[in-house]
Design a protein around this motif. Sequence first.
Motif, mmCIF file in Angstrom:
data_model
loop_
_atom_site.group_PDB
_atom_site.id
_atom_site.type_symbol
_atom_site.label_atom_id
_atom_site.label_comp_id
_atom_site.label_asym_id
_atom_site.label_seq_id
_atom_site.Cartn_x
_atom_site.Cartn_y
_atom_site.Cartn_z
ATOM 1 N N MET A 95 2.282 58.060 -58.710
ATOM 2 C CA MET A 95 1.153 57.139 -58.582
ATOM 3 C C MET A 95 -0.107 57.940 -58.224
ATOM 4 S SD MET A 95 1.016 53.820 -56.203
ATOM 5 C CE MET A 95 2.773 53.999 -55.993
ATOM 6 N N VAL A 115 -5.102 44.958 -42.497
ATOM 7 C CA VAL A 115 -5.850 46.117 -42.982
ATOM 8 C C VAL A 115 -5.205 47.408 -42.522
ATOM 9 C CG1 VAL A 115 -8.074 47.302 -42.881
ATOM 10 C CG2 VAL A 115 -8.001 44.826 -43.086
ATOM 11 N N LYS A 156 -1.994 47.864 -41.345
ATOM 12 C CA LYS A 156 -0.550 48.033 -41.407
ATOM 13 C C LYS A 156 0.074 47.836 -42.789
ATOM 14 C CE LYS A 156 -0.100 48.713 -36.973
ATOM 15 N NZ LYS A 156 0.185 50.029 -36.433
ATOM 16 N N TYR A 203 -0.558 47.747 -47.265
ATOM 17 C CA TYR A 203 -1.477 48.013 -48.354
ATOM 18 C C TYR A 203 -1.398 46.929 -49.412
ATOM 19 C CZ TYR A 203 -3.761 49.739 -52.410
ATOM 20 O OH TYR A 203 -4.599 49.816 -53.478
ATOM 21 N N ARG A 261 -7.797 45.348 -51.133
ATOM 22 C CA ARG A 261 -8.469 44.668 -50.021
ATOM 23 C C ARG A 261 -9.220 43.412 -50.431
ATOM 24 N NH1 ARG A 261 -5.059 46.437 -46.846
ATOM 25 N NH2 ARG A 261 -5.207 48.611 -46.234
ATOM 26 N N GLN A 284 -11.049 52.520 -48.641
ATOM 27 C CA GLN A 284 -10.035 53.496 -48.270
ATOM 28 C C GLN A 284 -10.168 53.980 -46.822
ATOM 29 O OE1 GLN A 284 -10.705 55.519 -51.725
ATOM 30 N NE2 GLN A 284 -12.388 56.764 -51.101
ATOM 31 N N ALA A 310 -9.036 51.271 -42.593
ATOM 32 C CA ALA A 310 -8.035 51.381 -41.534
ATOM 33 C C ALA A 310 -8.471 52.348 -40.446
ATOM 34 C CB ALA A 310 -6.702 51.823 -42.123
ATOM 35 N N ASP A 311 -9.319 53.331 -40.793
ATOM 36 C CA ASP A 311 -9.766 54.301 -39.803
ATOM 37 C C ASP A 311 -10.925 53.778 -38.981
ATOM 38 O OD1 ASP A 311 -7.969 55.896 -41.078
ATOM 39 O OD2 ASP A 311 -9.471 56.891 -42.320
ATOM 40 N N LYS A 367 -5.804 65.283 -42.941
ATOM 41 C CA LYS A 367 -6.538 64.068 -42.630
ATOM 42 C C LYS A 367 -7.459 64.383 -41.469
ATOM 43 C CE LYS A 367 -7.738 59.777 -42.471
ATOM 44 N NZ LYS A 367 -8.471 59.119 -43.541
ATOM 45 N N TYR A 405 -10.471 63.253 -38.954
ATOM 46 C CA TYR A 405 -11.206 62.133 -38.373
ATOM 47 C C TYR A 405 -12.460 62.673 -37.747
ATOM 48 C CZ TYR A 405 -7.366 58.855 -38.847
ATOM 49 O OH TYR A 405 -6.411 58.033 -39.344
ATOM 50 N N LYS A 413 0.888 56.275 -42.823
ATOM 51 C CA LYS A 413 -0.255 55.491 -43.291
ATOM 52 C C LYS A 413 -0.810 56.057 -44.592
ATOM 53 C CE LYS A 413 -2.198 53.176 -39.353
ATOM 54 N NZ LYS A 413 -3.330 53.053 -38.439
ATOM 55 N N SER A 418 1.595 55.256 -47.408
ATOM 56 C CA SER A 418 1.584 53.868 -47.866
ATOM 57 C C SER A 418 0.195 53.410 -48.294
ATOM 58 C CB SER A 418 2.185 52.948 -46.813
ATOM 59 O OG SER A 418 1.824 53.335 -45.534
ATOM 60 N N LYS A 419 -0.708 54.375 -48.502
ATOM 61 C CA LYS A 419 -2.025 54.122 -49.080
ATOM 62 C C LYS A 419 -2.961 53.304 -48.189
ATOM 63 C CE LYS A 419 -1.382 52.595 -53.351
ATOM 64 N NZ LYS A 419 -1.852 52.335 -54.704
ATOM 65 N N ILE A 420 -2.616 53.158 -46.921
ATOM 66 C CA ILE A 420 -3.493 52.384 -46.049
ATOM 67 C C ILE A 420 -4.769 53.168 -45.773
ATOM 68 C CG2 ILE A 420 -3.694 51.491 -43.689
ATOM 69 C CD1 ILE A 420 -0.680 50.760 -44.052
ATOM 70 N N THR A 421 -4.627 54.469 -45.703
ATOM 71 C CA THR A 421 -5.806 55.298 -45.550
ATOM 72 C C THR A 421 -5.682 56.487 -46.500
ATOM 73 O OG1 THR A 421 -7.123 56.549 -43.982
ATOM 74 C CG2 THR A 421 -4.774 56.489 -43.567
ATOM 75 N N THR A 422 -6.829 57.027 -46.906
ATOM 76 C CA THR A 422 -6.754 58.130 -47.868
ATOM 77 C C THR A 422 -6.838 59.465 -47.144
ATOM 78 O OG1 THR A 422 -9.065 57.637 -48.182
ATOM 79 C CG2 THR A 422 -7.616 57.250 -50.051
ATOM 80 N N THR A 481 3.994 60.020 -55.791
ATOM 81 C CA THR A 481 5.163 59.200 -55.485
ATOM 82 C C THR A 481 5.676 58.567 -56.768
ATOM 83 O OG1 THR A 481 3.761 57.294 -55.032
ATOM 84 C CG2 THR A 481 4.429 58.612 -53.152
ATOM 85 N N LEU A 512 5.246 49.324 -41.184
ATOM 86 C CA LEU A 512 4.643 50.084 -40.092
ATOM 87 C C LEU A 512 4.659 49.255 -38.821
ATOM 88 C CD1 LEU A 512 1.675 51.917 -41.750
ATOM 89 C CD2 LEU A 512 4.086 52.401 -41.776
ATOM 90 N N GLU A 513 4.948 48.001 -38.983
ATOM 91 C CA GLU A 513 4.942 47.115 -37.834
ATOM 92 C C GLU A 513 5.837 45.961 -38.228
ATOM 93 O OE1 GLU A 513 1.155 45.613 -35.443
ATOM 94 O OE2 GLU A 513 1.488 44.593 -37.309
#
Lengths: 266, 413
Positions: free
Chosen positions: A1, A103, A105, A107, A110, A260, A263-264, B11, B13, B74, B77-81, B89, B97-98
């Motif tokens: 992917m 958001v 937890k 995907y 959005r 993207q 979440a941060d 990653k 921050y 995260k 699972s594409k929640i963050t890049t 994948t 995750l929860e």
Amino acid sequence: MRETNNIFLSIRELVKYKDVYFYLAWRDILVRYKQSVLGVVWILLRPLLLALIFSFIFGRVAGLPSGGVPYAVLSLSGLLVWQFFSDSFMHGSMAFLNNVELVTKVYFPRIIIPASILLCSTLDFLIFFSFLLFAFWAFWGICFSLKILFIPLFFAWLFIFVLSVNILFSSLIVKYRDFKHLVPFVIQLGMYVTPVGYSSLIFKTKWRYILSLNPLSSIIDCFRWSILGQGVFVHGIIISSIVTVLLFIGGLYYLKKTEQYFADVI
Amino acid sequence: MKVIEVQNLCKKYIIDSYKSKVSAQTQKKSWNLFLNRKNKEQFYALKDVSFDVKEGEVLGIIGKNGSGKSTVLKVLSKITTPTSGTIVTRGRIASLLEVGTGFHEELTGKENIFLNGAILGMKSHEIKKQFDEIIDFSGVEKFLNVPIKRYSSGMKLRLAFAIAANLEPEILIIDEVLAVGDVEFQKKCIKQMGSLKETGRTIIFVSHNMSAIKALCNRALCLSKGTVVASGNVNDVVDKYYLKKGISNLYSIAFSGENSLENDFVKLISITARDKNGYAKSSFAIQEDVIVDVEYLVKRNDRSISIVLSALSKDGTLIFKVLDCSVIRWGEKRESGLYVSSCTIPKNFFNDISIDVGLEVFVEGEMRLSSIDTISLVLADEVNDKDSRGGVMLDWPDSYLRPKLYWNIRKLD
């Protein structure tokens, strides 16, 4: 992917996640009317009360023209559109902030979150709209022409406009909470600068150009045209359509660019 | 076939954007942040992480809090890049995750099953197909039409896990979901995950529960400060993790050279901590005996000698001090020769803390000898039902001790 920057891939992904879209909307609908005794009556009660006030203040006291229909009819047709906008905007602009756990937890694209809120308001719209048609016919004896067949088209316009505004606001709020304070203000002020409780006929042409920078004013005009047979201002419709398209592209672009990192940042 | 390939994943921050979470609440501060943009501080949550997972493999990810485990999940699972690096994948991924993401308090159990299932990526017909199994597994059948705000937290958890356990993705990503729930339930979850494994699912699994990791995973990855410090066979990685976890890895001191500790009567040789199989290490489970061996040479026959051990917490509190003259009485002369005094700190005595063990030697009529260095031990809470928890899964209070004492319960009527 691989990364899904390609627009076709994005659309395919949306189709893949369509179940989430419907379930989220379904959740909102269920939650909205659980443990409320009057339930659906609320959808009608608020605009009816507002229409009463408008007819009294604008119609009676200020004596504004209503374009040949009873003043309550004029304001109710405006409120049909306004109600959809204000409800979806109020909830939709907070779409991400109120769903932080979705958001951070899981995907899925959005855009589904603000869009699902619109689906919930659509149901309210349909209920209110059928009520209006019945009431206009039964109480005011208004006969509808074939123009009413255009309603789905105008509603689609309304839907896209509100969706764009919601996408833009909800993504901005993720990073800049300042916009949160702007929302109630926009709703409050918007009702005055949009011809909800009055007819746009009261303005001179020059002013109607400016008024149409707010797409809602043209959308309301279109609704009044198709339900009540009032005149429309074609130049205004063009301006409003352009504004809508720009907002839609801008909103999508900003969402795509920032989602993207939601979440941060959230 | 490799179903997940991760290469040089980073990653980054920016600390400012972290803070903005808090400070954006006041407009003024967020404006300041806006102006101070150039003074951003960078922080790498992941640095050059590479690994791959083959089809049907179960990979465990371990590491201390803040080591980047959850960030890996995260990103996967594409929640963050990721900031840089590539992830490839193959197959449908579901991540957990929860437990109970998107549960709505006002909705009934049944409604939440459909909602949560959809959010986790199940199609309506799949949820309908699995519906009975989900209810069976959760055991909340009677309360299906009750809003979950009336559920106990345990019931909510069981329901949530039941939904997740019946997901049928090709790749399943699970974060620390076993940290909650009672022991019975945890066992059930591990069993369920074991049967998922048997159906050939690929699973990535983060946990602090080392016994679960050992039981389920083929391979493990140990992260520390965003980098991979160990990977490979699960047993090796877990052992390395235990070693790493100590603040200092000193489980043994040899008293020689500069370090030597002796007087005219006694010479210390070494102090070592080990488990009852003789394996020297610094990390122990709290359900494990800790044995401290002190090896020393007694040079003369005419004095009474005692080895003294003291246990100190990391904040410097003396927890206890023990003497081996509880065995050879003070006043009895010690014959010369080589000795080992072994002290067993019984299992289920300490809480999950780190301790320093200090050593002193008392010699009759002489100044005592004391070692400046201490050995450091880490006691880890491997949640299972053999300890004093007795099934209670709350966070244990921060006491130094968690002894398993003798209780007697009598029924009076």
